[in-house]
Design a protein around this motif. Structure first.
Motif, PDB file in Angstrom:
ATOM      1  N   TRP A  63      66.377  44.004   5.131  1.00  0.00           N
ATOM      2  CA  TRP A  63      66.218  45.055   6.129  1.00  0.00           C
ATOM      3  C   TRP A  63      67.006  44.686   7.392  1.00  0.00           C
ATOM      4  CZ3 TRP A  63      62.900  49.411   5.655  1.00  0.00           C
ATOM      5  CH2 TRP A  63      62.135  49.433   4.491  1.00  0.00           C
ATOM      6  N   ARG A  64      67.371  45.717   8.125  1.00  0.00           N
ATOM      7  CA  ARG A  64      67.969  45.515   9.440  1.00  0.00           C
ATOM      8  C   ARG A  64      66.929  45.935  10.477  1.00  0.00           C
ATOM      9  NH1 ARG A  64      73.095  44.719  10.888  1.00  0.00           N
ATOM     10  NH2 ARG A  64      73.808  45.398   8.814  1.00  0.00           N
ATOM     11  N   LEU A  65      66.577  45.018  11.352  1.00  0.00           N
ATOM     12  CA  LEU A  65      65.543  45.244  12.366  1.00  0.00           C
ATOM     13  C   LEU A  65      66.181  45.301  13.742  1.00  0.00           C
ATOM     14  CD1 LEU A  65      62.522  45.306  13.328  1.00  0.00           C
ATOM     15  CD2 LEU A  65      62.651  42.800  13.396  1.00  0.00           C
ATOM     16  N   LEU A  66      65.889  46.376  14.475  1.00  0.00           N
ATOM     17  CA  LEU A  66      66.373  46.541  15.839  1.00  0.00           C
ATOM     18  C   LEU A  66      65.179  46.448  16.782  1.00  0.00           C
ATOM     19  CD1 LEU A  66      68.738  47.255  17.803  1.00  0.00           C
ATOM     20  CD2 LEU A  66      68.073  49.658  17.513  1.00  0.00           C
ATOM     21  N   VAL A  67      65.220  45.481  17.690  1.00  0.00           N
ATOM     22  CA  VAL A  67      64.117  45.265  18.636  1.00  0.00           C
ATOM     23  C   VAL A  67      64.646  45.464  20.049  1.00  0.00           C
ATOM     24  CG1 VAL A  67      62.375  43.662  19.486  1.00  0.00           C
ATOM     25  CG2 VAL A  67      63.038  43.612  17.069  1.00  0.00           C
ATOM     26  N   THR A  68      63.932  46.284  20.815  1.00  0.00           N
ATOM     27  CA  THR A  68      64.328  46.541  22.197  1.00  0.00           C
ATOM     28  C   THR A  68      63.163  46.281  23.129  1.00  0.00           C
ATOM     29  OG1 THR A  68      65.886  48.259  21.485  1.00  0.00           O
ATOM     30  CG2 THR A  68      65.271  48.233  23.806  1.00  0.00           C
ATOM     31  N   PHE A  69      63.346  45.395  24.095  1.00  0.00           N
ATOM     32  CA  PHE A  69      62.373  45.171  25.146  1.00  0.00           C
ATOM     33  C   PHE A  69      62.893  45.835  26.416  1.00  0.00           C
ATOM     34  CE2 PHE A  69      60.943  41.990  22.227  1.00  0.00           C
ATOM     35  CZ  PHE A  69      59.595  41.811  22.510  1.00  0.00           C
ATOM     36  N   ILE A 125      62.109  33.495  21.960  1.00  0.00           N
ATOM     37  CA  ILE A 125      62.120  33.416  20.504  1.00  0.00           C
ATOM     38  C   ILE A 125      63.212  34.325  19.956  1.00  0.00           C
ATOM     39  CG2 ILE A 125      60.810  33.889  18.393  1.00  0.00           C
ATOM     40  CD1 ILE A 125      58.274  33.225  19.899  1.00  0.00           C
ATOM     41  N   GLY A 126      64.155  33.762  19.218  1.00  0.00           N
ATOM     42  CA  GLY A 126      65.210  34.557  18.610  1.00  0.00           C
ATOM     43  C   GLY A 126      66.034  35.337  19.602  1.00  0.00           C
ATOM     44  N   GLY A 127      66.157  34.810  20.814  1.00  0.00           N
ATOM     45  CA  GLY A 127      66.917  35.511  21.838  1.00  0.00           C
ATOM     46  C   GLY A 127      66.151  36.630  22.516  1.00  0.00           C
ATOM     47  N   LEU A 128      64.871  36.792  22.170  1.00  0.00           N
ATOM     48  CA  LEU A 128      64.042  37.836  22.794  1.00  0.00           C
ATOM     49  C   LEU A 128      63.274  37.247  23.977  1.00  0.00           C
ATOM     50  CD1 LEU A 128      62.588  39.409  19.519  1.00  0.00           C
ATOM     51  CD2 LEU A 128      64.433  40.329  20.927  1.00  0.00           C
ATOM     52  N   PRO A 129      62.939  38.070  24.966  1.00  0.00           N
ATOM     53  CA  PRO A 129      62.255  37.559  26.164  1.00  0.00           C
ATOM     54  C   PRO A 129      60.754  37.330  25.946  1.00  0.00           C
ATOM     55  CG  PRO A 129      62.588  39.918  26.363  1.00  0.00           C
ATOM     56  CD  PRO A 129      63.266  39.505  25.083  1.00  0.00           C
ATOM     57  N   VAL A 130      60.399  36.647  24.858  1.00  0.00           N
ATOM     58  CA  VAL A 130      59.009  36.283  24.565  1.00  0.00           C
ATOM     59  C   VAL A 130      59.001  34.828  24.117  1.00  0.00           C
ATOM     60  CG1 VAL A 130      58.146  38.581  23.996  1.00  0.00           C
ATOM     61  CG2 VAL A 130      59.265  37.230  22.236  1.00  0.00           C
ATOM     62  N   TYR A 131      57.889  34.135  24.368  1.00  0.00           N
ATOM     63  CA  TYR A 131      57.819  32.706  24.089  1.00  0.00           C
ATOM     64  C   TYR A 131      56.668  32.345  23.154  1.00  0.00           C
ATOM     65  CZ  TYR A 131      61.098  32.616  27.931  1.00  0.00           C
ATOM     66  OH  TYR A 131      62.205  32.843  28.722  1.00  0.00           O
ATOM     67  N   LEU A 164      70.712  35.647   9.144  1.00  0.00           N
ATOM     68  CA  LEU A 164      71.787  35.359  10.095  1.00  0.00           C
ATOM     69  C   LEU A 164      71.176  35.106  11.471  1.00  0.00           C
ATOM     70  CD1 LEU A 164      74.171  38.282   9.052  1.00  0.00           C
ATOM     71  CD2 LEU A 164      74.314  35.894   8.276  1.00  0.00           C
ATOM     72  N   GLU A 165      71.983  34.482  12.343  1.00  0.00           N
ATOM     73  CA  GLU A 165      71.546  34.316  13.731  1.00  0.00           C
ATOM     74  C   GLU A 165      71.425  35.677  14.403  1.00  0.00           C
ATOM     75  OE1 GLU A 165      70.686  31.651  15.333  1.00  0.00           O
ATOM     76  OE2 GLU A 165      71.264  30.093  13.904  1.00  0.00           O
ATOM     77  N   PRO A 166      70.426  35.876  15.278  1.00  0.00           N
ATOM     78  CA  PRO A 166      69.354  34.940  15.649  1.00  0.00           C
ATOM     79  C   PRO A 166      68.289  34.843  14.550  1.00  0.00           C
ATOM     80  CG  PRO A 166      69.071  37.017  16.794  1.00  0.00           C
ATOM     81  CD  PRO A 166      70.380  37.121  16.059  1.00  0.00           C
ATOM     82  N   ILE A 167      67.623  33.692  14.472  1.00  0.00           N
ATOM     83  CA  ILE A 167      66.680  33.398  13.400  1.00  0.00           C
ATOM     84  C   ILE A 167      65.239  33.678  13.853  1.00  0.00           C
ATOM     85  CG2 ILE A 167      65.762  31.616  11.872  1.00  0.00           C
ATOM     86  CD1 ILE A 167      68.584  32.443  11.211  1.00  0.00           C
ATOM     87  N   ALA A 221      68.904  44.209  26.535  1.00  0.00           N
ATOM     88  CA  ALA A 221      69.742  44.851  25.529  1.00  0.00           C
ATOM     89  C   ALA A 221      69.091  44.739  24.161  1.00  0.00           C
ATOM     90  CB  ALA A 221      71.123  44.181  25.516  1.00  0.00           C
ATOM     91  N   PRO A 222      69.320  45.705  23.275  1.00  0.00           N
ATOM     92  CA  PRO A 222      68.746  45.644  21.930  1.00  0.00           C
ATOM     93  C   PRO A 222      69.245  44.416  21.175  1.00  0.00           C
ATOM     94  CG  PRO A 222      69.607  47.835  22.415  1.00  0.00           C
ATOM     95  CD  PRO A 222      70.091  46.934  23.505  1.00  0.00           C
ATOM     96  N   THR A 223      68.353  43.875  20.324  1.00  0.00           N
ATOM     97  CA  THR A 223      68.699  42.733  19.478  1.00  0.00           C
ATOM     98  C   THR A 223      68.512  43.132  18.025  1.00  0.00           C
ATOM     99  OG1 THR A 223      67.945  41.190  21.191  1.00  0.00           O
ATOM    100  CG2 THR A 223      68.232  40.305  18.967  1.00  0.00           C
ATOM    101  N   THR A 224      69.492  42.812  17.202  1.00  0.00           N
ATOM    102  CA  THR A 224      69.447  43.174  15.786  1.00  0.00           C
ATOM    103  C   THR A 224      69.221  41.924  14.937  1.00  0.00           C
ATOM    104  OG1 THR A 224      70.935  45.036  16.136  1.00  0.00           O
ATOM    105  CG2 THR A 224      70.689  44.248  13.883  1.00  0.00           C
ATOM    106  N   PHE A 225      68.327  42.044  13.956  1.00  0.00           N
ATOM    107  CA  PHE A 225      68.040  40.970  13.018  1.00  0.00           C
ATOM    108  C   PHE A 225      68.255  41.493  11.601  1.00  0.00           C
ATOM    109  CE2 PHE A 225      65.381  40.389  16.734  1.00  0.00           C
ATOM    110  CZ  PHE A 225      65.550  39.046  17.049  1.00  0.00           C
TER     111      PHE A 225
END
Length: 220
Positions: A124-130, A201-207, A152-155, A134-138
């Motif tokens: 799956w391709r996951l798009l996360v936006t906080f 975590i994974g380049g997202l602004p959460v820890y 693939l990165e980010p993990i 900017a949106p981050t794709t996994f």
């Protein structure tokens, strides 16, 4: 002991003869999706709980169940059986009730679609936006053992499952990890299975670990 009771629409119970009770009340509830009924009486110190089935005329003619006695320390003292002798509603009133019930059933919204959990396994391709970022794709792979990881990165990695919004709250919370069918999908991102840096975590602004929930959309 034989009693003749008249059940009023406001929940009161009228009894004939010498059988007078300080409290005489009744209530009934139906089992969703069936003709089964549960009816409860309080006649003085007696509490009667019985079950019945509505017949084709939308009436319940026979009820049977158990009797307990006592307020603080109730004791089972016997069983009871009731038979309808004189309906208060006429045939035309019953027919009107049936028509109104049928109209309500036909106008109910359809239940949400339920999906097999196994159908979500794969890539799956996951798009996360906080907000404010900017949106981050996994690129994720969901496995049959209810784990997921990004190829693939980010993990990021963690667990996943389905849950059913039509189930009760207890069922949602306790069965979603092993549920085979559900109306929604959830992902739980585990910090220990993800890349965690100073940026999050994974380049997202959460820890810390976090969850994502979503409803599947069917494309035409």
């Amino acid at each position: 002991r034989n009693l003749t009771c008249f059940l009023e629409g406001n929940g009161n119970v009228q009894t004939t003869g010498d059988s007078k009770f300080k409290t005489a009340r009744w209530e009934a509830s139906r089992v969703e999706g069936s003709r089964n009924l549960t009816i409860r009486f309080r006649l003085g110190d007696w509490r009667l709980t019985g079950k019945g089935v509505r017949n084709s005329s939308f009436q319940c003619s026979d009820i049977s169940g158990g009797v307990i006695e006592g307020e603080c320390d109730p004791v089972h003292v016997g069983r009871f059986y009731m038979s309808l002798i004189l309906p208060a509603a006429s045939e035309s009133e019953v027919a009107e009730l049936e028509a109104r019930h049928l109209a309500r059933v036909q106008n109910r919204p359809a239940p949400p679609a339920r999906y097999q959990a196994i159908t979500f396994t794969g890539m799956w391709r996951l798009l996360v936006t906080f907000e404010g970022n900017a949106p981050t794709t996994f690129v994720l792979t969901l496995t049959k053992n209810r784990k997921f990881f990004s190829d693939l990165e980010p993990i990021i990695g963690g667990s996943w499952g389905v849950y059913d919004t039509t189930a009760n709250e207890w069922g949602k919370k306790t069965n979603s990890l092993v549920a085979t069918h559900g109306t929604h999908l959830w992902l739980r991102v585990n910090r220990d299975q993800s890349n965690c840096t100073l940026t999050g975590i994974g380049g997202l602004p959460v820890y810390e670990g976090f969850s994502l929930y979503g409803r599947p959309l069917i494309e035409s």
